[in-house]
Design an enzyme around this catalytic site. Structure first.
Site, PDB file in Angstrom:
ATOM      1  N   ARG A  22       0.808  -1.223   0.000  1.00 17.50           N
ATOM      2  CA  ARG A  22       0.000   0.000   0.000  1.00 17.50           C
ATOM      3  C   ARG A  22       0.846   1.281   0.000  1.00 17.50           C
ATOM      4  O   ARG A  22       0.282   2.362   0.118  1.00 17.50           O
ATOM      5  CB  ARG A  22      -0.937   0.001   1.219  1.00 17.50           C
ATOM      6  N   ASP A  56       8.365  -6.714   2.374  1.00 14.29           N
ATOM      7  CA  ASP A  56       7.717  -7.544   1.355  1.00 14.29           C
ATOM      8  C   ASP A  56       7.196  -6.691   0.207  1.00 14.29           C
ATOM      9  O   ASP A  56       6.399  -5.773   0.417  1.00 14.29           O
ATOM     10  CB  ASP A  56       6.551  -8.300   2.014  1.00 14.29           C
ATOM     11  N   TYR A  61       2.932  -4.483  -7.323  1.00 16.39           N
ATOM     12  CA  TYR A  61       2.403  -3.505  -6.349  1.00 16.39           C
ATOM     13  C   TYR A  61       2.493  -2.097  -6.943  1.00 16.39           C
ATOM     14  O   TYR A  61       3.579  -1.589  -7.208  1.00 16.39           O
ATOM     15  CB  TYR A  61       3.149  -3.590  -5.010  1.00 16.39           C
ATOM     16  N   HIS A 135       4.068 -15.532  -7.025  1.00 17.15           N
ATOM     17  CA  HIS A 135       2.972 -14.841  -6.347  1.00 17.15           C
ATOM     18  C   HIS A 135       1.697 -15.688  -6.180  1.00 17.15           C
ATOM     19  O   HIS A 135       1.100 -15.729  -5.119  1.00 17.15           O
ATOM     20  CB  HIS A 135       2.654 -13.558  -7.126  1.00 17.15           C
ATOM     21  N   SER A 165       3.931 -18.290  -2.927  1.00 15.89           N
ATOM     22  CA  SER A 165       2.841 -17.606  -2.235  1.00 15.89           C
ATOM     23  C   SER A 165       1.521 -18.185  -2.725  1.00 15.89           C
ATOM     24  O   SER A 165       1.371 -18.454  -3.927  1.00 15.89           O
ATOM     25  CB  SER A 165       2.916 -16.108  -2.540  1.00 15.89           C
ATOM     26  N   GLN A 187       3.888 -17.804   1.376  1.00 18.71           N
ATOM     27  CA  GLN A 187       3.167 -16.617   1.861  1.00 18.71           C
ATOM     28  C   GLN A 187       1.684 -16.799   1.550  1.00 18.71           C
ATOM     29  O   GLN A 187       1.288 -16.883   0.391  1.00 18.71           O
ATOM     30  CB  GLN A 187       3.712 -15.364   1.167  1.00 18.71           C
ATOM     31  N   SER A 217      -2.176 -10.012   4.902  1.00 19.58           N
ATOM     32  CA  SER A 217      -3.405  -9.448   5.494  1.00 19.58           C
ATOM     33  C   SER A 217      -3.672 -10.010   6.893  1.00 19.58           C
ATOM     34  O   SER A 217      -4.736 -10.575   7.154  1.00 19.58           O
ATOM     35  CB  SER A 217      -4.615  -9.685   4.576  1.00 19.58           C
ATOM     36  N   LEU A 219      -4.450  -8.594   9.509  1.00 23.67           N
ATOM     37  CA  LEU A 219      -5.619  -7.960  10.147  1.00 23.67           C
ATOM     38  C   LEU A 219      -6.823  -8.019   9.210  1.00 23.67           C
ATOM     39  O   LEU A 219      -7.715  -7.163   9.262  1.00 23.67           O
ATOM     40  CB  LEU A 219      -5.299  -6.500  10.498  1.00 23.67           C
ATOM     41  N   ARG A 284       0.621   3.365  13.832  1.00 24.04           N
ATOM     42  CA  ARG A 284       0.155   1.967  13.899  1.00 24.04           C
ATOM     43  C   ARG A 284       1.291   0.985  13.665  1.00 24.04           C
ATOM     44  O   ARG A 284       1.353  -0.082  14.279  1.00 24.04           O
ATOM     45  CB  ARG A 284      -0.924   1.729  12.836  1.00 24.04           C
TER      46      ARG A 284
HETATM   47  N1  LIG Z   1       1.007 -12.720  -1.428  1.00 26.87           N
HETATM   48  C1  LIG Z   1      -0.178 -12.186  -1.620  1.00 26.87           C
HETATM   49  O1  LIG Z   1      -1.002 -12.662  -2.413  1.00 26.87           O
HETATM   50  C2  LIG Z   1      -0.530 -10.946  -0.853  1.00 26.87           C
HETATM   51  C3  LIG Z   1      -1.826 -10.423  -0.910  1.00 26.87           C
HETATM   52  C4  LIG Z   1      -2.110  -9.288  -0.156  1.00 26.87           C
HETATM   53  C5  LIG Z   1      -1.107  -8.698   0.635  1.00 26.87           C
HETATM   54  N2  LIG Z   1       0.158  -9.221   0.641  1.00 26.87           N
HETATM   55  C6  LIG Z   1       1.235  -8.647   1.495  1.00 26.87           C
HETATM   56  O2  LIG Z   1       0.735  -8.549   2.815  1.00 26.87           O
HETATM   57  C7  LIG Z   1       0.917  -7.220   3.293  1.00 26.87           C
HETATM   58  C8  LIG Z   1      -0.145  -6.891   4.305  1.00 26.87           C
HETATM   59  O3  LIG Z   1      -1.455  -6.951   3.726  1.00 26.87           O
HETATM   60  P1  LIG Z   1      -2.576  -5.928   4.181  1.00 26.87           P
HETATM   61  O4  LIG Z   1      -2.114  -4.545   3.922  1.00 26.87           O
HETATM   62  O5  LIG Z   1      -3.866  -6.358   3.642  1.00 26.87           O
HETATM   63  O6  LIG Z   1      -2.497  -6.184   5.785  1.00 26.87           O
HETATM   64  P2  LIG Z   1      -3.381  -5.790   7.016  1.00 26.87           P
HETATM   65  O7  LIG Z   1      -2.380  -5.411   8.093  1.00 26.87           O
HETATM   66  O8  LIG Z   1      -4.345  -6.882   7.292  1.00 26.87           O
HETATM   67  O9  LIG Z   1      -4.232  -4.510   6.596  1.00 26.87           O
HETATM   68  C9  LIG Z   1      -3.660  -3.231   6.517  1.00 26.87           C
HETATM   69  C10 LIG Z   1      -4.772  -2.266   6.222  1.00 26.87           C
HETATM   70  O10 LIG Z   1      -5.616  -2.181   7.371  1.00 26.87           O
HETATM   71  C11 LIG Z   1      -5.850  -0.824   7.708  1.00 26.87           C
HETATM   72  N3  LIG Z   1      -6.108  -0.699   9.149  1.00 26.87           N
HETATM   73  C12 LIG Z   1      -7.284  -0.313   9.674  1.00 26.87           C
HETATM   74  N4  LIG Z   1      -7.216  -0.294  11.009  1.00 26.87           N
HETATM   75  C13 LIG Z   1      -5.991  -0.681  11.357  1.00 26.87           C
HETATM   76  C14 LIG Z   1      -5.330  -0.833  12.613  1.00 26.87           C
HETATM   77  N5  LIG Z   1      -5.923  -0.588  13.770  1.00 26.87           N
HETATM   78  N6  LIG Z   1      -4.063  -1.255  12.600  1.00 26.87           N
HETATM   79  C15 LIG Z   1      -3.428  -1.510  11.446  1.00 26.87           C
HETATM   80  N7  LIG Z   1      -4.015  -1.365  10.208  1.00 26.87           N
HETATM   81  C16 LIG Z   1      -5.284  -0.950  10.168  1.00 26.87           C
HETATM   82  C17 LIG Z   1      -4.577  -0.124   7.247  1.00 26.87           C
HETATM   83  O11 LIG Z   1      -4.875   1.252   7.063  1.00 26.87           O
HETATM   84  P3  LIG Z   1      -3.730   2.386   7.383  1.00 26.87           P
HETATM   85  O12 LIG Z   1      -2.724   2.257   6.304  1.00 26.87           O
HETATM   86  O13 LIG Z   1      -4.503   3.648   7.329  1.00 26.87           O
HETATM   87  O14 LIG Z   1      -3.185   2.094   8.755  1.00 26.87           O
HETATM   88  C18 LIG Z   1      -4.303  -0.843   5.930  1.00 26.87           C
HETATM   89  O15 LIG Z   1      -5.102  -0.304   4.898  1.00 26.87           O
HETATM   90  C19 LIG Z   1       0.901  -6.373   2.021  1.00 26.87           C
HETATM   91  O16 LIG Z   1       1.533  -5.122   2.185  1.00 26.87           O
HETATM   92  C20 LIG Z   1       1.649  -7.256   1.058  1.00 26.87           C
HETATM   93  O17 LIG Z   1       3.045  -7.095   1.274  1.00 26.87           O
HETATM   94  C21 LIG Z   1       0.448 -10.339  -0.078  1.00 26.87           C
END
Ligand SMILES: NC(=O)c1ccc[n+]([C@@H]2O[C@H](COP(=O)([O-])OP(=O)(O)OC[C@H]3O[C@@H](n4cnc5c(N)ncnc54)[C@H](OP(=O)(O)O)[C@@H]3O)[C@@H](O)[C@H]2O)c1
Length: 314
Positions: A22, A56, A61, A135, A165, A187, A217, A219, A284
């Site tokens: 992101r 990562d 991205y 991926h 992944s 992953q 993800s 969270l 955060r």
């Molecule tokens: N291999 C794959 O297929 C795949 C797929 C998806 C992701 N990924 C990897 O996994 C990483 C994490 O995924 P994700 O971004 O979906 O993870 P996540 O930590 O589950 O979600 C982060 C999102 O939650 C929001 N959020 C809302 N409340 C929050 C709180 N209290 N604390 C923290 N975050 C909060 C964040 O907003 P704010 O930014 O405003 O805090 C952000 O938009 C990615 O960056 C990527 O590297 C891999």
């Protein structure tokens, strides 16, 4: 944060990884503005300063912009490269690439893997990626061809270690059989909102084969941390409300936040799940590191599991 070995390799990562999906802005097709780039750089830097040592990324991205932004951060901080591990991925090709009528697809051809890795290295401004992942499983995957591509990248010094992944245990085993090197990570999506890998053999395979499960993800893409109202028309709303309630209960008793408890829940598993934090908010990003010091009891862990399953255990 303490460090631990990734799979059977010599690479050592912090207990939490930072995900750069992101950092170019919300959504895959976000237009990169100077403001967004500055916010993405601040987030990456906040993660580095807070002790995250694994970052990562992926070729797709923000259409490569995440790697470019992160590469600029690396260049601006002397010594940062030597203190962290860089993960990137390839294998997903977007619609319209390279031709306007090209469909969305997966591509594990040797030519694409090698080309994509070289493009990532250029955008990052690096000679080597520490861990390179495929991926998403390519329906047309030829394990022997992937093994050749991996071998060429390793021999050229462009990649140190390899992994995958979103692979099922059978897909992982089939690719591992063809590869001369150990695959060290899978992953996958793991969180209280997504429990599949507890039941489909993924974590069992990680444990028996010494593979590091990296949790994307953690969270639920924010759904577990956010305090916005849950839409009661959502079929899953009762389960989500219950998970939040139990998280809040434990968070209050431990004087921390709901998100910290959700990450601590992943860290409790003995297989050593590596959660990839995805917030772009420096506060955060720092706050979530508290999860490594929260050691949930078996009772707390199971209370959350039952809430996440949405039914009592048999
Ligand atoms: N291999 C794959 O297929 C795949 C797929 C998806 C992701 N990924 C990897 O996994 C990483 C994490 O995924 P994700 O971004 O979906 O993870 P996540 O930590 O589950 O979600 C982060 C999102 O939650 C929001 N959020 C809302 N409340 C929050 C709180 N209290 N604390 C923290 N975050 C909060 C964040 O907003 P704010 O930014 O405003 O805090 C952000 O938009 C990615 O960056 C990527 O590297 C891999």
């Amino acid at each position: 944060m303490e460090t631990f070995s990734l799979g059977t390799s010599a690479l050592k990562a912090s207990q939490l990884a930072y995900g750069c999906w992101r950092i170019g802005g919300p959504g895959e097709s976000s237009e990169i503005t100077l403001e967004r780039e500055a916010a993405g750089s601040r987030a990456s830097l906040a993660a580095f300063e807070a002790g995250y040592t694994l970052f990562d990324l992926a070729d797709i991205y923000c259409h490569g912009e995440a790697e470019r932004i992160f590469g600029k951060v690396l260049k601006s901080i002397p010594g940062m490269r030597e203190r962290i591990l860089i993960v990137s991925k390839c294998g997903i090709r977007k619609a319209g690439d390279p031709d306007a009528d090209s469909p969305y697809r997966y591509d594990f051809s040797a030519g694409h893997i090698i080309w994509s890795c070289e493009q990532s290295l250029k955008r990052l401004g690096l000679e080597r990626i520490d861990l390179y992942l495929l991926h998403r499983p390519d329906y047309l995957c030829d394990p022997e061809e992937v093994a050749q591509a991996f071998s060429r990248l390793k021999q050229a010094g462009k990649v140190a270690e390899f992994g995958v992944s979103n692979f099922s245990p059978a897909q992982f085993a089939a690719l591992q059989k063809a590869c001369p090197m150990r695959l060290i990570a899978n992953q996958v999506e793991i969180s209280l909102m997504k429990l599949d890998c507890f039941h489909d053999g993924t974590l069992t395979q990680c444990s028996t084969e010494q593979i590091t499960p990296m949790a994307w993800s953690p969270l639920g893409g924010g759904r577990l941390g956010a305090s916005d109202p849950i839409d009661l028309r959502d079929a899953d709303h009762a389960r989500r409300l219950h998970i939040r309630e139990v998280l809040d209960l434990i968070a209050r008793s431990r004087e921390t936040s709901r998100a910290v408890i959700a990450i601590a829940w992943l860290l409790k598993h003995p297989v050593k799940i590596l959660p990839i934090v995805g917030s772009t908010d420096p506060e955060r990003i720092r706050e979530l590191t508290k999860a490594v010091d929260v050691h949930l009891t078996r009772e707390e862990w199971y209370r959350l599991l039952e809430a996440a399953l949405g039914h009592r255990l048999p």
